[in-house]
Enzyme design. Structure first.
Site, short mmCIF file in Angstrom:
data_model
loop_
_atom_site.label_atom_id
_atom_site.label_comp_id
_atom_site.label_asym_id
_atom_site.label_seq_id
_atom_site.Cartn_x
_atom_site.Cartn_y
_atom_site.Cartn_z
N GLY A 118 0.89 -1.24 -0.32
CA GLY A 118 -0.07 0.36 0.30
C GLY A 118 0.40 1.53 0.38
O GLY A 118 0.20 2.43 0.12
N MET B 140 -4.62 -7.80 -6.89
CA MET B 140 -3.60 -8.38 -7.17
C MET B 140 -4.93 -9.77 -7.94
O MET B 140 -3.76 -11.10 -8.24
CB MET B 140 -2.40 -9.18 -7.15
CG MET B 140 -1.33 -7.87 -6.33
SD MET B 140 -0.58 -7.24 -7.57
CE MET B 140 0.05 -8.57 -8.50
N ARG B 141 -5.85 -9.24 -7.84
CA ARG B 141 -6.84 -9.61 -8.19
C ARG B 141 -7.23 -9.29 -9.84
O ARG B 141 -7.57 -8.66 -10.34
CB ARG B 141 -8.71 -10.44 -7.36
CG ARG B 141 -8.06 -10.33 -6.23
CD ARG B 141 -7.01 -12.50 -6.22
NE ARG B 141 -8.15 -12.54 -6.30
CZ ARG B 141 -8.20 -14.50 -6.98
NH1 ARG B 141 -6.60 -14.73 -5.95
NH2 ARG B 141 -8.38 -15.23 -7.15
N LEU C 117 -10.10 -8.75 -12.52
CA LEU C 117 -11.78 -8.13 -12.71
C LEU C 117 -12.56 -9.53 -13.52
O LEU C 117 -11.95 -8.85 -14.81
CB LEU C 117 -11.60 -7.07 -11.97
CG LEU C 117 -11.23 -6.30 -11.06
CD1 LEU C 117 -11.17 -4.92 -10.52
CD2 LEU C 117 -12.10 -7.14 -9.60
N HIS D 178 0.25 0.69 -13.23
CA HIS D 178 1.04 0.05 -13.14
C HIS D 178 2.44 -0.33 -14.04
O HIS D 178 2.28 0.79 -14.78
CB HIS D 178 0.78 -0.83 -14.85
CG HIS D 178 1.03 -1.97 -15.19
ND1 HIS D 178 0.96 -3.77 -15.20
CD2 HIS D 178 2.33 -2.31 -16.50
CE1 HIS D 178 2.30 -4.25 -15.31
NE2 HIS D 178 2.35 -3.59 -16.36
N ASP E 262 -4.47 -5.12 -17.99
CA ASP E 262 -3.30 -3.91 -18.34
C ASP E 262 -3.39 -3.16 -20.02
O ASP E 262 -3.03 -2.72 -19.91
CB ASP E 262 -1.74 -4.02 -17.98
CG ASP E 262 -1.62 -4.41 -16.66
OD1 ASP E 262 -2.85 -4.83 -15.86
OD2 ASP E 262 -1.03 -5.55 -16.23
N GLU F 28 5.86 6.32 -8.96
CA GLU F 28 4.32 6.29 -9.14
C GLU F 28 3.87 6.90 -8.07
O GLU F 28 1.97 7.62 -8.12
CB GLU F 28 4.31 4.69 -8.81
CG GLU F 28 4.90 3.65 -9.08
CD GLU F 28 4.33 2.09 -9.16
OE1 GLU F 28 3.59 2.29 -8.49
OE2 GLU F 28 5.25 1.40 -9.54
C1 GRF Z 1 2.94 -1.25 -7.53
O1 GRF Z 1 4.58 -1.47 -8.37
C2 GRF Z 1 1.86 -0.33 -8.54
O2 GRF Z 1 2.65 -0.47 -9.56
C3 GRF Z 1 1.24 -2.02 -8.93
O3 GRF Z 1 2.32 -2.73 -7.95
C4 GRF Z 1 2.58 -2.49 -7.00
C5 GRF Z 1 2.12 -1.63 -5.90
O4 GRF Z 1 2.56 -1.29 -5.16
N1 GRF Z 1 0.52 -2.70 -9.36
P1 GRF Z 1 2.25 -0.57 -3.48
O5 GRF Z 1 0.81 -1.96 -2.91
O6 GRF Z 1 1.36 0.55 -3.66
O7 GRF Z 1 3.20 -0.71 -2.82
#
Ligand code: GRF
Length: 216
Positions: free
Chosen positions: A14, A92-93, A95, A111, A147, A176
């Site tokens: 997170g 990580m699922r 949808l 992503h 994606d 990010e």
């Molecule tokens: C990030 O690299 C995001 O791009 C990918 O999963 C990771 C999540 O990291 N979808 P976090 O849980 O926000 O630390």
């Protein structure tokens, strides 16, 4: 100020959620996190949400007989909190098309690659393996194909000569964390809108200098 109501969906640490929490703490930020949902119990992201005083809910996919009932529970929770924009942040699922279409143009994802390159997992290792000069990260609206979807914001990240997977993951995360709050702000302020299969911008300066690596 009217604030856009966010629902953040996570599966793990997170850190992107944390970037959104920190942004929302500013009085002039145009969005507010109404609920954080994790499909995995006891993850660090849930602690972050609780520490920030947010509603943190576990909807464990393993507790459901099938994907549809899991997604019905997600939908109900988001609807109950009157969520206007779903932010997938390390969720990580995969949808189903049914769920994605219910939230069409109201759900974004982050992503860790310059889409449409390197969809899927292990993006950093694959980019290093291929010897590309730029890695990156992308925030996009979600479509049923993984994606894929209209791109809101991207960062191009030069790969150093001594880059490792670990250093590239860490470097990418710093971008990010800058991008997610910025992209949500553009959407909340009505400056980024889906138009067909692209995002159209209003009052946004898109002109940037090009990058060359290695320097000529
Ligand atoms: C990030 O690299 C995001 O791009 C990918 O999963 C990771 C999540 O990291 N979808 P976090 O849980 O926000 O630390």
């Amino acid at each position: 100020m009217r604030k856009l109501r966010l629902g953040v969906m996570i599966s793990g640490s997170g850190t992107n959620l944390q970037a959104l929490i920190d942004a929302c703490a500013a009085a002039d930020y145009p969005a507010t996190i109404e609920v954080v949902i994790s499909n995995r119990p006891n993850v660090r992201g849930l602690e972050r949400a609780e520490q920030a005083g947010l509603k943190a809910v576990t909807i464990d996919h393993k507790a459901f007989d099938d994907k549809e009932s899991f997604e019905d529970a997600l939908h109900e929770c988001l609807s109950d909190h009157k969520v206007e924009l779903v932010c997938l942040a390390g969720f990580m699922r995969l949808l189903t098309a049914g769920f994605v279409n219910r939230w069409r143009d109201r759900m974004i994802n982050i992503h860790p690659s310059l889409l449409p390159s390197y969809k899927g997992l292990h993006t950093h290792a694959r980019a290093l393996e291929d010897g590309v000069r730029f890695a990156g990260c992308t925030i996009h609206y979600v479509r049923p194909e993984m994606d894929n979807g209209p791109i809101v914001m991207q960062a191009a990240i030069p790969i150093a000569s001594d880059e490792t997977e670990e250093s590239l993951i860490a470097k990418t995360l710093t971008y990010e964390h800058k991008m997610y709050p910025a992209a949500v702000r553009l959407i909340a302020e009505g400056k980024a809108r889906v138009s067909g299969n692209k995002v159209a911008f209003k009052d946004v300066d898109l002109v940037m200098p090009g990058l060359i690596s290695p320097l000529p």
